[in-house]
Motif scaffolding. Structure first.
Motif, mmCIF file in Angstrom:
data_model
loop_
_atom_site.group_PDB
_atom_site.id
_atom_site.type_symbol
_atom_site.label_atom_id
_atom_site.label_comp_id
_atom_site.label_asym_id
_atom_site.label_seq_id
_atom_site.Cartn_x
_atom_site.Cartn_y
_atom_site.Cartn_z
ATOM 1 N N GLY A 28 0.847 -1.031 0.261
ATOM 2 C CA GLY A 28 0.131 0.098 -0.099
ATOM 3 C C GLY A 28 1.044 1.528 -0.100
ATOM 4 O O GLY A 28 0.556 2.265 -0.794
ATOM 5 N N TYR A 29 1.818 1.176 0.747
ATOM 6 C CA TYR A 29 2.655 2.227 0.945
ATOM 7 C C TYR A 29 3.542 2.506 -0.398
ATOM 8 O O TYR A 29 3.503 3.631 -1.029
ATOM 9 N N ASP A 30 4.161 1.375 -0.947
ATOM 10 C CA ASP A 30 4.951 1.580 -2.305
ATOM 11 C C ASP A 30 4.011 1.891 -3.576
ATOM 12 O O ASP A 30 4.110 2.950 -4.013
ATOM 13 N N ASN A 31 2.917 1.548 -3.490
ATOM 14 C CA ASN A 31 2.100 1.851 -4.903
ATOM 15 C C ASN A 31 1.313 3.385 -4.434
ATOM 16 O O ASN A 31 1.314 3.870 -5.703
ATOM 17 N N THR A 32 1.209 3.703 -3.364
ATOM 18 C CA THR A 32 0.671 4.945 -3.093
ATOM 19 C C THR A 32 1.951 6.074 -3.567
ATOM 20 O O THR A 32 1.555 7.138 -4.390
ATOM 21 N N PHE B 276 -6.070 12.206 -8.017
ATOM 22 C CA PHE B 276 -7.110 11.769 -7.548
ATOM 23 C C PHE B 276 -7.642 12.300 -6.077
ATOM 24 O O PHE B 276 -6.697 12.949 -5.581
ATOM 25 N N THR B 277 -8.800 12.165 -6.116
ATOM 26 C CA THR B 277 -9.500 12.816 -4.734
ATOM 27 C C THR B 277 -9.884 11.531 -3.520
ATOM 28 O O THR B 277 -10.026 12.077 -2.520
ATOM 29 N N ALA B 278 -9.522 10.389 -3.990
ATOM 30 C CA ALA B 278 -9.959 9.398 -3.070
ATOM 31 C C ALA B 278 -9.072 8.135 -3.577
ATOM 32 O O ALA B 278 -8.903 7.792 -4.906
ATOM 33 N N LEU B 279 -8.479 7.246 -2.392
ATOM 34 C CA LEU B 279 -7.805 6.240 -2.828
ATOM 35 C C LEU B 279 -8.342 5.193 -1.922
ATOM 36 O O LEU B 279 -8.428 5.212 -0.802
ATOM 37 N N VAL B 280 -8.749 4.087 -2.670
ATOM 38 C CA VAL B 280 -9.243 2.890 -1.934
ATOM 39 C C VAL B 280 -8.463 1.801 -2.077
ATOM 40 O O VAL B 280 -7.805 1.511 -3.081
ATOM 41 N N THR B 281 -8.126 0.962 -1.091
ATOM 42 C CA THR B 281 -7.403 -0.123 -0.924
ATOM 43 C C THR B 281 -7.988 -1.527 -0.671
ATOM 44 O O THR B 281 -9.016 -1.363 -0.092
ATOM 45 N N ALA B 282 -7.606 -2.552 -1.118
ATOM 46 C CA ALA B 282 -8.395 -3.594 -1.231
ATOM 47 C C ALA B 282 -8.468 -4.357 0.145
ATOM 48 O O ALA B 282 -9.032 -5.396 0.471
ATOM 49 N N ASN B 283 -7.552 -3.800 1.266
ATOM 50 C CA ASN B 283 -7.565 -4.206 2.395
ATOM 51 C C ASN B 283 -6.988 -3.153 3.323
ATOM 52 O O ASN B 283 -6.297 -2.271 3.016
ATOM 53 N N ASP B 284 -7.316 -3.335 4.553
ATOM 54 C CA ASP B 284 -6.876 -2.210 5.853
ATOM 55 C C ASP B 284 -5.251 -2.152 5.692
ATOM 56 O O ASP B 284 -4.929 -1.202 5.943
ATOM 57 N N MET C 192 -3.096 -2.313 3.562
ATOM 58 C CA MET C 192 -2.641 -1.592 2.608
ATOM 59 C C MET C 192 -2.958 -0.099 2.875
ATOM 60 O O MET C 192 -2.210 0.877 2.324
ATOM 61 N N ALA C 193 -4.194 0.027 3.367
ATOM 62 C CA ALA C 193 -4.621 1.660 3.599
ATOM 63 C C ALA C 193 -3.751 2.132 4.794
ATOM 64 O O ALA C 193 -3.199 3.414 4.502
#
Lengths: 356, 356
Positions: A242-246, A256-264, A266-267
DNA sequence: CTGAAAGCGCTTACAG
DNA sequence: CTGAAAGCGCTTACAG
């Protein structure tokens, strides 16, 4: 003295019988409380057991009675809260049945799922619970199904937890409504006005990844909100991913105004990356995860996510395995998620230019 | 058809022998690779195994060879990251040895430590790892020691992890330098100028609670900083306890510039309680925990704490149990903690009146 | 209510 | 290199 110099000698049931002056059969009967035994005999036996500090040999018992105390649980990683919550649910139910739970960590390697399943079959496990997302490789799935059938043929039970049923294997599954949960999240974001939404999918080729992404994408499409390909990245189900991809998104200048990750997990990584870039959550960018790990309530800021009844899923799977829960029609029970709104989601910033 | 209508029939070693046209002894030899067998015989056997889908019966093997594949781990709660990190370390090492890890959750009940130990003895566990703080009840400790000796007498191994050795039991221990870690934390706070420090101890009557508190208190005393009795509260090692006790402190109007909790979970609860009261951390009150759970880096704010090598401790304990690590002189190896300074600690506010 | 005996499915000296 | 046989420590019909 030579051949068994360090052999540990245990007291056996025969020793107890001799001490109590009864037959081994009788000792077995009082131990298992399986047949009526006179009170005086029972007393002599229990006293002998105590005096000799006798502990029954579970292997001999299992062999003779063909019973087993072990419930195997196959997980990616016990130290991942997603799995440890499930395991806790299983543990509680297993304790209720006097069973022992064996944890098998695959570290995400499908091959180890197979070898652990075999190991558990060797142990004549009473049941095995296969948890977590399945890889959708047909070859692997076929091998898994084969092992599953073998387990069943042996008299063991198999229950899937957090993944779909195996083809042609008579084993029930406890699944999560991933698609619906992701849809609810997408709807929430769209209703708040978000139009430029980034999505980190998790590892490709896993059922959970696919289900959540599909739910999200389809809901967006239904709302007429495009999902820009350059805003969709995949990686592991980890904080690091999650960190790397962000960071990658940010480095590429993505808007982007929102970022959704497939699990917590990653969030949490995403929140850290945004924080490091001085981007305020939720005022500049909204963030949401999936699972509702216990820690979500303590993150900076508390995470908006979709709550999954993890412990309950584990417990349910264990009860299904124990035969204490009726197998539902179709063999699968789907547990619903629930949108949990906390502090990481807000309306998109009104000024043009996205998060910058 | 009657007496065994639903009995699951497995193929046995004898079936394999018949199919391959050799004796059971020979099959056993190729299975275990324990004696030289001619290549052609070996081929016939391995083919028969495959054709029959033979899976060895672990109980029969364990009984005949008196070996065991299981490593038992007794924890308070697998879903607590403190324990799941330790378990992960154990798991990795056990996998290396081809062993299976059995998780036993006591939920903090000493009585269940005893009953699980007995269950593990029944299974003829290769070894058992007893983790987490010990209650310092002499009666319970004596019973534990008795069971421990029984395990050893059976030929099993016992290793303590995160708690001291058992009296008169020849079992090594992996412990944490709790005293030193807490001292380091106290010193840090004192050096920053804190004089009114609150401390949440964790549950009374546990070794970990006592060690950490002693290290903290003694360091404060050495620095001439008094520890006000009304600022010391005890409770569980849980987030809820940290939250509740912090609220209690606040409700009582206690004045303090720093709040130290005996573990991280409690610190997260404390942070939440302070936040709800509108108290800024670290500008008005500094907060510190202990353990350095993976999540500390993501809390609001990131938590200053003492890092303990949890996974390494589990791995070391497992290696000790496996006999792959020499037992140190005195039977105990103490792992050092390390002060990790993050964002929850600052100088005390200069204005009089503490956090208000 | 209790015992003698067979059997659960392997391994391992012992003998070739 | 291979087999026959005893034994690991229980349970469970079968007989009393």
């Amino acid at each position: 003295m030579t051949s068994r110099q360090r052999a540990a000698t245990s007291v056996t049931l025969a020793d107890v019988a001799a001490r109590a002056g009864v037959s081994p059969a009788t000792v077995s009967r009082v131990l298992n409380d399986s047949y009526p035994v006179s009170a005086s005999t029972r007393d002599r036996v229990t006293r002998a057991v105590r005096e000799l500090k006798y502990v029954v040999n579970g292997h001999a018992r299992a062999l003779a009675a063909s019973t087993s105390m072990v419930v195997g649980v196959i997980v990616n990683d016990v130290s991942d809260p997603f799995f440890s919550q499930i395991v806790r649910g299983i543990q509680t139910e297993a304790a209720h049945d006097g069973k022992l739970v064996v944890i098998c960590n695959t570290e995400g390697e499908p091959a180890r799922e197979l070898s652990y399943l075999e190991l558990l079959r060797q142990q004549r496990a009473h049941s095995v619970l296969l948890t977590g997302a399945a890889v959708d490789d047909p070859v692997h799935l076929a091998e898994l199904a084969e092992q599953g059938r073998g387990l069943l043929a042996q008299g063991g039970r198999l229950v899937l937890c957090g993944r779909p049923r195996l083809p042609d294997v008579d084993a029930p599954a406890v699944t999560f409504a991933n698609h619906a949960g992701a849809s609810a999240l997408a709807r929430h974001l769209v209703e708040l006005g978000h139009r430029r939404i980034a999505y980190l999918t998790g590892p490709l080729g896993r059922t959970t990844t696919a289900e959540r992404f599909a739910g999200f994408r389809e809901q967006l499409a239904a709302a007429g909100v495009p999902l820009a390909p350059e805003l969709v990245l995949s990686g592991g189900f980890t904080r690091a991913a999650g960190y790397d991809n962000t960071r990658a998104l940010l480095a590429a200048g993505a808007e982007f105004t929102a970022l959704v990750t497939a699990n917590d997990a990653m969030a949490f990584g995403a929140l850290a990356a945004l924080r490091e870039h001085g981007i305020d959550v939720p005022d500049q960018v909204s963030v949401a995860g999936f699972d509702d790990l216990p820690f979500c309530v303590d993150s900076a800021p508390p995470l908006t996510t979709v709550r999954l009844p993890l412990t309950e899923a584990g417990a349910l799977a264990a009860r299904l395995a124990a035969g204490r829960e009726p197998v539902p029609f179709g063999g699968v029970v789907t547990l619903q998620g629930e949108l949990v709104v906390r502090r990481t989601v807000n309306r998109p910033p009104s000024q043009p230019g996205g998060q910058r």
